[in-house]
Write an enzyme that holds these catalytic residues in place. Sequence first.
Site, PDB file in Angstrom:
ATOM      1  N   GLY A  23      -0.561   9.002   8.256  1.00 16.13           N
ATOM      2  CA  GLY A  23      -1.442   7.971   7.438  1.00 16.13           C
ATOM      3  C   GLY A  23      -1.307   7.401   6.207  1.00 16.13           C
ATOM      4  N   ASN A  25       0.491   4.964   5.235  1.00 16.83           N
ATOM      5  CA  ASN A  25       0.319   3.547   4.942  1.00 16.83           C
ATOM      6  C   ASN A  25      -1.050   3.274   5.269  1.00 16.83           C
ATOM      7  OD1 ASN A  25       2.557   1.906   5.024  1.00 16.83           O
ATOM      8  ND2 ASN A  25       3.510   3.363   6.662  1.00 16.83           N
ATOM      9  N   ASN A 119       2.120  -5.285  12.216  1.00 18.14           N
ATOM     10  CA  ASN A 119       2.834  -3.991  12.419  1.00 18.14           C
ATOM     11  C   ASN A 119       3.731  -3.868  11.110  1.00 18.14           C
ATOM     12  OD1 ASN A 119       3.559  -1.615  13.647  1.00 18.14           O
ATOM     13  ND2 ASN A 119       5.459  -2.668  14.256  1.00 18.14           N
ATOM     14  N   HIS A 121       7.300  -1.978  10.134  1.00 17.75           N
ATOM     15  CA  HIS A 121       8.405  -1.201  10.916  1.00 17.75           C
ATOM     16  C   HIS A 121       9.367  -0.956   9.765  1.00 17.75           C
ATOM     17  CE1 HIS A 121      11.176  -0.243  13.807  1.00 17.75           C
ATOM     18  NE2 HIS A 121      12.144  -0.771  13.112  1.00 17.75           N
TER      19      HIS A 121
HETATM   20  C1  GRF Z   1       5.929   4.614   9.068  1.00 22.31           C
HETATM   21  O1  GRF Z   1       7.385   4.729   8.647  1.00 22.31           O
HETATM   22  C2  GRF Z   1       5.854   3.213   9.311  1.00 22.31           C
HETATM   23  O2  GRF Z   1       6.538   2.324   9.097  1.00 22.31           O
HETATM   24  C3  GRF Z   1       6.107   3.480  11.067  1.00 22.31           C
HETATM   25  O3  GRF Z   1       5.675   4.910  11.215  1.00 22.31           O
HETATM   26  C4  GRF Z   1       5.499   5.528   9.980  1.00 22.31           C
HETATM   27  C5  GRF Z   1       4.272   5.942   9.725  1.00 22.31           C
HETATM   28  O4  GRF Z   1       3.849   6.769   8.745  1.00 22.31           O
HETATM   29  N1  GRF Z   1       5.703   2.512  11.829  1.00 22.31           N
HETATM   30  P1  GRF Z   1       2.460   6.913   8.326  1.00 22.31           P
HETATM   31  O5  GRF Z   1       1.611   7.663   9.365  1.00 22.31           O
HETATM   32  O6  GRF Z   1       1.727   5.819   7.626  1.00 22.31           O
HETATM   33  O7  GRF Z   1       2.475   8.130   7.065  1.00 22.31           O
END
Ligand code: GRF
Length: 210
Positions: A23, A25, A119, A121
Site C-alpha cells: 500500500g 501507493n 489503475n 501500472h
Molecule cells: C506498484 O508497483 C503498482 O504499480 C503495481 O503494484 C505495486 C503496488 O505497490 N500495480 P504498493 O502496494 O502500492 O506498495
Amino acid sequence: MDKQKEQNTQKPFNLVVLVSGGGTNLQAILDEMKADNLGGARVCLVISNNPDAYALKRAESLGIPTKCISPADYPTRTDFDNALLLALKEAQPELIVLAGYLVILPENVVHEFSGKIINIHPSLIPSFCGKGYYGLKVHEAALSRGVKVSGATVHFVDEGTDTGPILLQKAVYVSEDDTPQTLQRRIMEEAEWKLLPEAIRLLAQKGKDK
Ligand code: GRF
C-alpha cells in the site's frame, strides 16, 4: 459565495481504493489527502482481497473504513464478483482507484463503473503490460529487454488487461546497475507516488467543474 462556503456545498468526490499488498501507493494518496492537496477528493473506503495486506493498516490508522473481500471466501467466482459490486455500489464512489490490486476486476464492476476506474501500472504502456506483467515481473522484463527508459502509467480500466485509455505517464531512466528491485523502487519514488495522486487531483477537479 465565498470560497469556504462554496467548498462546503460541493458534493464530496469520494474515492474507493482497491489494494492487495503493502500500500505505498495508497499511502501517497493518503498523504496528499491529509495535506489537502487531492483536489477535494477523499478516500471513503479501502477494499483488499488480502486480509494481511499492510495497506489495510495504513487506512485504519487514519480511521478510514476498510473491507476485505476475497475470492477465497466465496463458493464461486460469481459470488465474489457480486459481493465486490455490492460493496462498491453501497460506497457510491465518484472514482475507483486500483493501487496495486492483484485481482482481475470483475466484468460487472467494469461495466457498472465504466469511465470511473483508474489503475497504476509500473511501466510505460504499451511496453511490459498485459497478462502476466505484475510486480517484479514487469521490471525483470524491462531489464532483460535492455530498455534505457521505463516509468509508470495511470490508465482508465476497461475489459482488457492494461488496455484502457491512458491518462498520465512519467518516464524514469534505467541505470546500468539496476536490479528489478532497485528499478521497481525508483519507479515508485519518482513516478508512481506522484502520478497517482496527480491523476486523482485532475479527475476530482474535472468532476467539480461539471
Ligand atoms: C506498484 O508497483 C503498482 O504499480 C503495481 O503494484 C505495486 C503496488 O505497490 N500495480 P504498493 O502496494 O502500492 O506498495
